[in-house]
Scaffold this active site. Structure first.
Site, PDB file in Angstrom:
ATOM      1  N   GLU A 158       0.819  -1.207   0.000  1.00 32.86           N
ATOM      2  CA  GLU A 158       0.000   0.000   0.000  1.00 32.86           C
ATOM      3  C   GLU A 158       0.856   1.262   0.000  1.00 32.86           C
ATOM      4  OE1 GLU A 158      -4.238  -0.247   1.746  1.00 32.86           O
ATOM      5  OE2 GLU A 158      -3.050   0.808   3.249  1.00 32.86           O
TER       6      GLU A 158
ATOM      7  N   HIS B 197       8.828 -26.361   1.291  1.00 30.76           N
ATOM      8  CA  HIS B 197       8.239 -27.529   0.628  1.00 30.76           C
ATOM      9  C   HIS B 197       7.100 -27.145  -0.313  1.00 30.76           C
ATOM     10  CE1 HIS B 197      10.421 -30.480   3.151  1.00 30.76           C
ATOM     11  NE2 HIS B 197      10.381 -29.497   4.041  1.00 30.76           N
TER      12      HIS B 197
ATOM     13  N   LYS C 222     -13.196   1.537  -2.448  1.00 35.68           N
ATOM     14  CA  LYS C 222     -14.175   1.813  -1.392  1.00 35.68           C
ATOM     15  C   LYS C 222     -15.366   2.589  -1.945  1.00 35.68           C
ATOM     16  CE  LYS C 222     -11.000   1.940   2.570  1.00 35.68           C
ATOM     17  NZ  LYS C 222     -10.419   2.811   3.619  1.00 35.68           N
TER      18      LYS C 222
END
Length: 428
Positions: A269, A290, A401
């Site tokens: 951000e 792994h 938003k």
């Protein structure tokens, strides 16, 4: 905090930086440091974050949670309103901290069903007091408490700004409150009331966390060769400029997994602007050796791998075994094995020419996590200065938003029209 940048040098890595280039870059680091110091002293927006270890009042936090002795703390918040708190409670080994940081209905229902609501402290966090996800979850939590016959006003603390719906609610119901610090973007608020309240409620040593942050503040020097935080930020910037566009962040401690999530928000951000910035990728050592190491060692040389660990930790002895092939494990410890995995991964990456950096703290305790949080914030801000981006804003997040609010009928937002205009090519 200690940083080893040896495996990110040009002699070791495809995207590495030469020592001569680092010397030249250090002149820019000195100028950036001067800008950062000026910003801290003037308490400018964003730079104020680096003053938090001394500006934050732990007594105000303890006053807000006084009288509570919760079995559990439920933080209702999202992004910077929850990730710092998760990081600190996990690092301190404080059981009982839970978060509602998403609006997945199944997760919310299951969490509320298993929480002891009558002994849970609800910690609702939103600077604006209007964050849709946070307010929606808080309404659901209030209803669940009411349905269980619990007075939610006796179990709730609010952390918010000076004004807004949450601030008004706190006044109306005389709820204990903490203030979101002015001039501090949410992702930089871990060393404030936002990040420290759950730890305080669960008995954590928040003063030691702040002392660790203060040690990080004292370590800021105008040269990457004298300052671990700046060394990390500068070399991450330099490797990105040379093609390392992904930063794989790999802590070697289970309790630091939330820290990797916190770092991912901070890095993405803050630096993802103007077509620039490294993409953070989260992993956990030794587990993801792994699952992801194959890519980091043998895939494209477009990554910086950041390996993080405490230098000291309590160990647990591995029992003796009658299996001859496993006899080399007998008498050793799980921590010893984890450290061997760390160093083997580090060497493996270097052997493949993949840039990597080692970050260490003395111990994973309150002081150590405070120092680590501060160091990564300073590194991010330094990187942003070198990159020339607006480190403390997040316009792309705000766009989303507004689009969501428009779709939910909270007003007319032109961003919502982009959702309706989506191009479709359905295969069913």
């Amino acid at each position: 905090m200690y940083v080893d940048i040896g495996n990110a040098l040009a002699a070791e890595a495809t995207t590495g930086v030469s020592e001569a280039s680092l010397e030249r870059l250090d002149e820019r680091v000195a100028r950036a440091h001067e800008r950062v110091e000026t910003g801290i002293e003037a308490r400018e927006f964003g730079y104020t974050s680096l003053a938090l270890p001394t500006d934050t009042d732990p007594e105000a936090i303890r006053d807000a949670v006084a009288g509570f002795d919760p079995e559990a703390v439920l933080t209702v918040g999202i992004g910077g309103s929850s990730l710092g708190a998760d990081t600190i409670t996990s690092a301190l080994g404080l059981d009982g901290h839970h978060t509602l940081d998403n609006v997945d209905p199944e997760h919310t229902r299951r969490l509320l069903e298993r929480l002891p609501l009558d002994s849970t402290l609800v910690n609702v966090v939103s600077k604006s007091g209007t964050t849709a996800e946070t307010l929606a979850n808080f309404l659901v939590v209030r209803e669940a408490m009411a349905d269980a016959g619990i007075d939610w006003t006796n179990r709730t603390v609010v952390t918010t700004g000076e004004s807004g719906p949450l601030a008004d609610l706190a006044v109306e119901h005389d709820l204990p409150t903490c203030s979101v610090p002015e001039g501090v973007p949410g992702r930089y608020s871990a060393l404030s009331e936002v990040g420290l309240l759950p730890a305080a409620a669960l008995g954590g040593d928040i003063e030691a966390v702040l002392a660790g942050g203060a040690a990080g503040r004292e370590a800021l020097e105008p040269s990457l060769f004298d300052c671990p935080a700046y060394a990390y930020g500068a070399v991450a910037y330099a490797t990105e400029q040379r093609g390392a566009t992904t930063n794989a962040f790999v802590p070697y401690a289970e309790a630091l997994e939330p820290f990797a999530e916190w770092f991912a928000q901070l890095w993405a951000e803050s630096l993802g602007k103007d077509g620039l910035g490294q993409t953070p990728a989260r992993a956990l050592g030794a587990t993801d050796q792994h699952s992801q190491l194959q890519l980091y060692r043998a895939g494209r040389r477009d990554k910086l791998v950041t390996l993080v660990r405490p230098r000291e930790r309590d160990d647990h002895e591995i029992p003796a075994t009658e299996i001859e092939e496993l006899s080399y494990l007998s008498g050793g410890g799980l921590g010893e094995l984890l450290d061997a995995e760390f160093e083997a991964t580090e060497a493996s990456l270097a052997d493949a020419g993949q840039a990597n950096i080692r970050i260490e703290i003395d111990r994973l305790d309150a002081h150590g996590i405070g120092e680590l949080l501060y160091g990564m914030e300073a590194a991010t801000i330094l990187y942003g200065e070198l990159l020339g981006v607006s480190t403390f804003t997040q316009p792309a997040v705000e766009w989303g938003k507004r689009a969501a609010r428009g779709l939910l009928g909270a007003g007319d937002f032109e961003e919502a029209e982009a959702v309706e205009d989506k191009t479709e090519l359905r295969i069913e």
